[in-house]
Design a protein around this motif. Structure first.
Motif, PDB file in Angstrom:
ATOM      1  N   THR A 256      -9.557   7.314  25.592  1.00 49.49           N
ATOM      2  CA  THR A 256     -10.676   7.391  26.528  1.00 49.49           C
ATOM      3  C   THR A 256     -11.901   6.785  25.864  1.00 49.49           C
ATOM      4  O   THR A 256     -11.864   6.396  24.701  1.00 49.49           O
ATOM      5  CB  THR A 256     -10.977   8.851  26.925  1.00 49.49           C
ATOM      6  OG1 THR A 256     -11.393   9.574  25.760  1.00 49.49           O
ATOM      7  CG2 THR A 256      -9.761   9.528  27.536  1.00 49.49           C
ATOM      8  N   PHE A 257     -12.990   6.697  26.627  1.00 48.69           N
ATOM      9  CA  PHE A 257     -14.239   6.211  26.069  1.00 48.69           C
ATOM     10  C   PHE A 257     -14.954   7.343  25.321  1.00 48.69           C
ATOM     11  O   PHE A 257     -15.081   8.449  25.842  1.00 48.69           O
ATOM     12  CB  PHE A 257     -15.168   5.698  27.169  1.00 48.69           C
ATOM     13  CG  PHE A 257     -14.758   4.364  27.734  1.00 48.69           C
ATOM     14  CD1 PHE A 257     -14.419   3.313  26.907  1.00 48.69           C
ATOM     15  CD2 PHE A 257     -14.736   4.167  29.105  1.00 48.69           C
ATOM     16  CE1 PHE A 257     -14.042   2.084  27.422  1.00 48.69           C
ATOM     17  CE2 PHE A 257     -14.375   2.949  29.638  1.00 48.69           C
ATOM     18  CZ  PHE A 257     -14.025   1.896  28.803  1.00 48.69           C
ATOM     19  N   ALA A 258     -15.399   7.054  24.112  1.00 50.10           N
ATOM     20  CA  ALA A 258     -16.248   7.998  23.388  1.00 50.10           C
ATOM     21  C   ALA A 258     -17.671   7.905  23.920  1.00 50.10           C
ATOM     22  O   ALA A 258     -18.036   6.938  24.599  1.00 50.10           O
ATOM     23  CB  ALA A 258     -16.226   7.679  21.895  1.00 50.10           C
ATOM     24  N   GLU A 259     -18.465   8.892  23.644  1.00 46.48           N
ATOM     25  CA  GLU A 259     -19.863   8.853  24.050  1.00 46.48           C
ATOM     26  C   GLU A 259     -20.558   7.686  23.345  1.00 46.48           C
ATOM     27  O   GLU A 259     -20.477   7.536  22.130  1.00 46.48           O
ATOM     28  CB  GLU A 259     -20.550  10.170  23.687  1.00 46.48           C
ATOM     29  CG  GLU A 259     -21.998  10.246  24.175  1.00 46.48           C
ATOM     30  CD  GLU A 259     -22.622  11.594  23.882  1.00 46.48           C
ATOM     31  OE1 GLU A 259     -23.833  11.729  24.096  1.00 46.48           O
ATOM     32  OE2 GLU A 259     -21.887  12.494  23.442  1.00 46.48           O
TER      33      GLU A 259
ATOM     34  N   ASP B  38     -19.700   4.592  23.688  1.00 46.85           N
ATOM     35  CA  ASP B  38     -18.701   3.558  23.399  1.00 46.85           C
ATOM     36  C   ASP B  38     -19.202   2.197  23.901  1.00 46.85           C
ATOM     37  O   ASP B  38     -19.501   2.034  25.084  1.00 46.85           O
ATOM     38  CB  ASP B  38     -17.388   3.907  24.107  1.00 46.85           C
ATOM     39  CG  ASP B  38     -16.214   3.098  23.572  1.00 46.85           C
ATOM     40  OD1 ASP B  38     -16.392   1.889  23.340  1.00 46.85           O
ATOM     41  OD2 ASP B  38     -15.134   3.682  23.382  1.00 46.85           O
TER      42      ASP B  38
ATOM     43  N   GLU C  39     -17.648  -0.473  24.528  1.00 53.28           N
ATOM     44  CA  GLU C  39     -16.764  -1.128  25.486  1.00 53.28           C
ATOM     45  C   GLU C  39     -16.845  -0.514  26.879  1.00 53.28           C
ATOM     46  O   GLU C  39     -16.299  -1.064  27.828  1.00 53.28           O
ATOM     47  CB  GLU C  39     -15.314  -1.077  24.980  1.00 53.28           C
ATOM     48  CG  GLU C  39     -15.065  -1.952  23.755  1.00 53.28           C
ATOM     49  CD  GLU C  39     -13.590  -2.044  23.438  1.00 53.28           C
ATOM     50  OE1 GLU C  39     -12.754  -1.791  24.333  1.00 53.28           O
ATOM     51  OE2 GLU C  39     -13.261  -2.363  22.287  1.00 53.28           O
ATOM     52  N   ASN C  40     -17.508   0.617  26.993  1.00 55.41           N
ATOM     53  CA  ASN C  40     -17.716   1.233  28.292  1.00 55.41           C
ATOM     54  C   ASN C  40     -18.781   0.432  29.050  1.00 55.41           C
ATOM     55  O   ASN C  40     -19.916   0.315  28.576  1.00 55.41           O
ATOM     56  CB  ASN C  40     -18.183   2.678  28.124  1.00 55.41           C
ATOM     57  CG  ASN C  40     -18.295   3.416  29.451  1.00 55.41           C
ATOM     58  OD1 ASN C  40     -18.277   2.817  30.524  1.00 55.41           O
ATOM     59  ND2 ASN C  40     -18.413   4.726  29.391  1.00 55.41           N
TER      60      ASN C  40
ATOM     61  N   ASN D   3     -22.323   1.488  29.223  1.00 52.51           N
ATOM     62  CA  ASN D   3     -23.127   1.470  28.000  1.00 52.51           C
ATOM     63  C   ASN D   3     -23.565   0.067  27.605  1.00 52.51           C
ATOM     64  O   ASN D   3     -24.215  -0.110  26.565  1.00 52.51           O
ATOM     65  CB  ASN D   3     -22.333   2.089  26.837  1.00 52.51           C
ATOM     66  CG  ASN D   3     -22.069   3.561  27.051  1.00 52.51           C
ATOM     67  OD1 ASN D   3     -22.861   4.272  27.672  1.00 52.51           O
ATOM     68  ND2 ASN D   3     -20.935   4.040  26.546  1.00 52.51           N
TER      69      ASN D   3
ATOM     70  N   ARG E 250      -6.992  -1.536  25.424  1.00 55.31           N
ATOM     71  CA  ARG E 250      -7.226  -0.896  24.124  1.00 55.31           C
ATOM     72  C   ARG E 250      -5.969  -0.161  23.663  1.00 55.31           C
ATOM     73  O   ARG E 250      -5.589  -0.256  22.488  1.00 55.31           O
ATOM     74  CB  ARG E 250      -8.403   0.083  24.226  1.00 55.31           C
ATOM     75  CG  ARG E 250      -8.672   0.839  22.937  1.00 55.31           C
ATOM     76  CD  ARG E 250      -9.762   1.887  23.115  1.00 55.31           C
ATOM     77  NE  ARG E 250     -11.067   1.296  23.290  1.00 55.31           N
ATOM     78  CZ  ARG E 250     -12.194   2.016  23.368  1.00 55.31           C
ATOM     79  NH1 ARG E 250     -12.139   3.345  23.286  1.00 55.31           N
ATOM     80  NH2 ARG E 250     -13.357   1.421  23.523  1.00 55.31           N
TER      81      ARG E 250
ATOM     82  N   VAL F 107     -12.061   8.672  18.823  1.00 47.04           N
ATOM     83  CA  VAL F 107     -12.183   8.517  20.267  1.00 47.04           C
ATOM     84  C   VAL F 107     -12.295   9.900  20.876  1.00 47.04           C
ATOM     85  O   VAL F 107     -11.311  10.627  20.958  1.00 47.04           O
ATOM     86  CB  VAL F 107     -10.981   7.759  20.867  1.00 47.04           C
ATOM     87  CG1 VAL F 107     -11.144   7.603  22.366  1.00 47.04           C
ATOM     88  CG2 VAL F 107     -10.834   6.403  20.201  1.00 47.04           C
TER      89      VAL F 107
ATOM     90  N   ASP G 255     -13.402  12.317  26.985  1.00 47.69           N
ATOM     91  CA  ASP G 255     -14.438  12.328  28.005  1.00 47.69           C
ATOM     92  C   ASP G 255     -14.217  13.532  28.908  1.00 47.69           C
ATOM     93  O   ASP G 255     -13.179  13.640  29.547  1.00 47.69           O
ATOM     94  CB  ASP G 255     -14.354  11.028  28.827  1.00 47.69           C
ATOM     95  CG  ASP G 255     -15.456  10.925  29.859  1.00 47.69           C
ATOM     96  OD1 ASP G 255     -16.185  11.916  30.049  1.00 47.69           O
ATOM     97  OD2 ASP G 255     -15.567   9.849  30.475  1.00 47.69           O
TER      98      ASP G 255
END
Length: 519
Positions: A20-23, A25, A27-28, A31, A226, A494, A497
C-alpha cells in the motif's frame, strides 16, 4: 490470514506482504507537487476542450456537406448525431477498463485512434465514410471526457478538488462555444473539409501531451507495478496488492466492471436524476448549434462566421463562472471545517441550488428577443447567463457524484455521460422541426420551462440526499468500509493505509479495490 489466498502466478501462500502507499509516499498521486498536479489537470482539461470542440465545429457548415454529397440537411446532421452517440457508448467500456488497466493506456490508445480516423473524414468522398468515421471518432473521443473525473479524484483530495473540477467542467462547454466561432470563419474561407483538418491539428497536439507527459494516476495500477517489481527483485510472490487478492477469474471481474455503470444509472436515484438534469443541459447546448443558425442565419441573414460570434457570450459566461470557483471552493472548505473534515456530499449542491435559475432566465430572454426584426443584442447576450449557469451546475453535479460514489467515481460519471450523450445526439435531429412547428419563440420557451422544472432536482437531493444514500447499495459510506487491521506481514517501510482495509468479505472487495484509488 487463517486461510490461503490466491496470489499472482497461481501460487498460494498464507503469509503475504500487502503493498500500500505509506504516508507521504512520493508515488501516491495525491502527494505529487501541486504544480505537477495542476499541469496534469490542465492537460486533461485541454483534451476535453478539444474533444468538445471537435463535436461542434462541424455545425458551422452542415449545408456545405449536404450540397457536396447531394444529401438532405437531416442526413448531414447525422454526422453530429453519431459523434455524440459515441460519447454515450464509449464511457460504458472505457471507464471500467480504466479501473482494470489504469488511466494512461486508455487515454493514449483512444486518442490515437481518434486522430487516425479524423483523416478519412477530411478526405471523404461519400457521406457514408463521413458518418462511419465520425461515429468511431465519437467513441474514441469519449474516453477523455469519461476518465477526467476519475483522474482528478486520483490526484486531488476532497477538500482540494473544487477548483480543479471547475477547470475540467469549463472545458466541455467552452469547446462547443468556440467551435462554431472558429468553424464559421474557417468554413467561409476554406470550406467544410478544413473543419476536419483543424480537428486533426488540435487532437494530435493533445495526444502528444497526454501520452508522453502525463504518467499513470490510478493507484491500484501503480501499486500493482510496485508489487510486480518487488516480486521480481526478491523472488517472493507474497508481495501483493489489495486487488490481487480477488480470487475471481478475470472474465468475471471485467464483467462486473462493465455492468457497474448501468447498475449505477438504473438502480441509483441520485445518479439517474442528476444524469437526467445534465442531459437536459447538454441537450440545450446542442440545440443551440441548430437554433442559432435558424435565428441568426435563416431569419436575420447573417453569415456563418458572424453567427459564430453569437456564441461568444456563452463562452464568456462559462469563463466567468469558472473564475468564481475559488470562492465556491473557499466556502466548501469552510463547510469542511464546520463538519470536522467530513462534510456530507450534499454540500456540493449549494452552488447548483443557487445557479440553477440562470439557465431558464437566459432561455426566456433568448425566446422573446429572437424576433426577426429585433436587434441581435438580446438573443446574443442571452447566452451569458446560460453559460454562467452551465459551469456551476455541471461542476456541482460532478462533485456531488464523485463524493457520493467516490470509490466508483469513473463509473458514476460514465453513467451520467452515457444518458446525456444519447439525449444530446437526439435533439440535433428534431430541433429544426420543433422550431418550424412551434415557432421560434415558443420552441425556446418550451426549453426554458423544461430547464425550470429541473431546478427542483438539486433541492430534492439537498433535503433528502443523505437518507437516499444511506439506503443505497453503492453509495460511498466513508468509515464504514474501515475494518480492523489484519495479521498480514507488511512490506518493510510500507505502512498500512487505514483507508485501504483488507476485507474478509469478498462481496465487498470489489468496491474496496476502487476505493483504494479514490480515498
Amino acid at each position: 490470514m487463517d486461510k490461503a489466498d490466491n496470489l499472482p502466478n497461481g501460487e498460494t501462500q498464507q503469509n503475504y506482504k500487502l503493498i500500500t502507499f505509506a504516508e507521504g509516499d512520493p508515488e501516491n498521486p495525491k502527494n505529487w507537487s501541486k504544480a505537477f498536479k495542476w499541469y496534469i489537470t490542465m492537460v486533461v482539461a485541454a483534451t476535453c476542450f478539444v474533444v468538445a470542440f471537435c463535436s461542434s465545429v462541424i455545425t458551422s457548415d452542415i449545408e456545405g456537406v449536404s450540397k457536396e454529397f447531394n444529401v438532405s440537411h437531416e442526413a448531414a446532421l447525422v454526422t453530429i448525431t453519431v459523434f455524440v452517440v459515441g460519447f454515450g457508448v464509449g464511457p460504458m467500456v472505457f471507464a471500467p477498463l480504466s479501473e482494470v488497466y489504469g488511466r494512461r493506456i486508455i487515454y493514449g490508445s483512444t486518442l490515437f485512434l481518434a486522430v487516425v480516423f479524423i483523416i478519412p473524414c477530411a478526405v471523404a468522398k461519400k457521406i457514408g465514410t463521413l458518418i462511419v468515421c465520425r461515429a468511431i471518432d465519437g467513441i474514441a473521443f469519449s474516453a477523455p471526457m469519461t476518465l477526467v473525473g476519475g483522474t482528478l479524484a486520483d490526484l486531488w483530495r476532497n477538500e482540494e478538488r473544487g477548483v480543479p473540477m471547475a477547470a475540467f467542467s469549463a472545458a466541455p462547454f467552452i469547446g462547443p462555444a468556440i467551435g462554431p466561432l472558429i468553424g464559421g470563419f474557417l468554413s467561409d474561407a476554406a470550406g467544410w473539409r478544413w473543419l476536419y483538418w483543424i480537428q486533426l491539428i488540435f487532437a494530435f497536439v493533445v495526444w502528444v501531451l497526454i501520452t508522453f507527459t502525463v504518467p499513470e494516476t490510478y493507484a491500484p495500477t501503480i501499486l500493482a507495478r510496485r508489487a510486480a517489481k518487488l516480486r521480481k527483485q526478491t523472488g517472493d510472490n507474497g508481495h501483493v496488492t489489495e486487488a490481487e487478492l480477488d480470487p475471481r477469474p478475470f472474465s468475471e471481474r471485467i464483467g462486473v466492471f462493465l455492468v457497474r455503470p448501468f447498475q449505477l444509472l438504473f438502480r441509483e436515484l441520485i445518479v439517474f436524476l442528476i444524469s437526467l438534469y445534465m442531459s437536459v443541459l447538454y441537450g440545450l447546448l446542442y440545440m443551440f448549434f441548430v437554433a442559432y443558425p435558424i435565428i441568426f442565419q435563416a431569419r436575420k441573414g447573417y453569415s456563418a462566421g458572424t453567427t459564430g460570434l453569437m456564441f461568444i457570450p456563452i463562452a464568456v459566461g462559462v469563463v466567468l463562472s469558472a473564475m468564481c470557483s475559488p470562492f465556491v471552493n473557499r466556502h466548501y472548505l469552510a463547510l469542511v471545517a464546520k463538519h470536522n473534515g467530513k462534510p456530507p456530499a450534499e454540500t456540493r449542491l449549494i452552488p447548483m441550488v443557487c445557479a440553477c435559475w440562470f439557465i431558464p432566465v437566459g432561455l426566456f430572454i433568448f425566446a422573446w428577443t429572437s424576433y426577426r426584426d429585433l436587434v441581435w443584442v438580446g438573443p446574443c447576450l442571452a447566452g451569458l447567463p446560460v453559460g454562467f449557469g452551465f459551469i456551476f451546475l455541471y461542476n456541482s453535479a460532478n462533485n456531488y457524484l464523485v463524493d457520493s460514489y467516490q470509490h466508483q467515481a469513473a463509473s458514476a460519471l460514465a453513467a451520467k455521460t452515457c444518458i446525456r450523450s444519447f439525449w444530446g445526439a437526439g435533439v440535433v435531429l428534431f430541433t429544426e422541426q420543433m422550431y418550424d412547428r412551434m415557432g421560434d419563440q415558443w420552441a425556446s420557451t418550451f426549453l426554458a420551462f423544461l430547464s425550470l422544472a429541473c431546478c427542483a432536482i438539486p433541492f430534492v437531493f439537498y433535503r433528502y440526499g443523505p437518507a437516499i444514500r444511506k439506503r443505497s447499495k453503492y453509495a460511498y459510506g466513508g468509515d464504514e468500509y474501515t475494518t480492523a487491521s489484519s495479521d498480514s506481514e507488511l512490506e518493510k517501510g510500507v505502512a498500512r493505509d487505514p483507508n485501504a482495509p483488507l476485507h474478509a468479505d469478498m462481496e465487498d472487495l470489489e468496491r474496496a479495490r476502487s476505493y483504494v484509488a479514490n480515498p
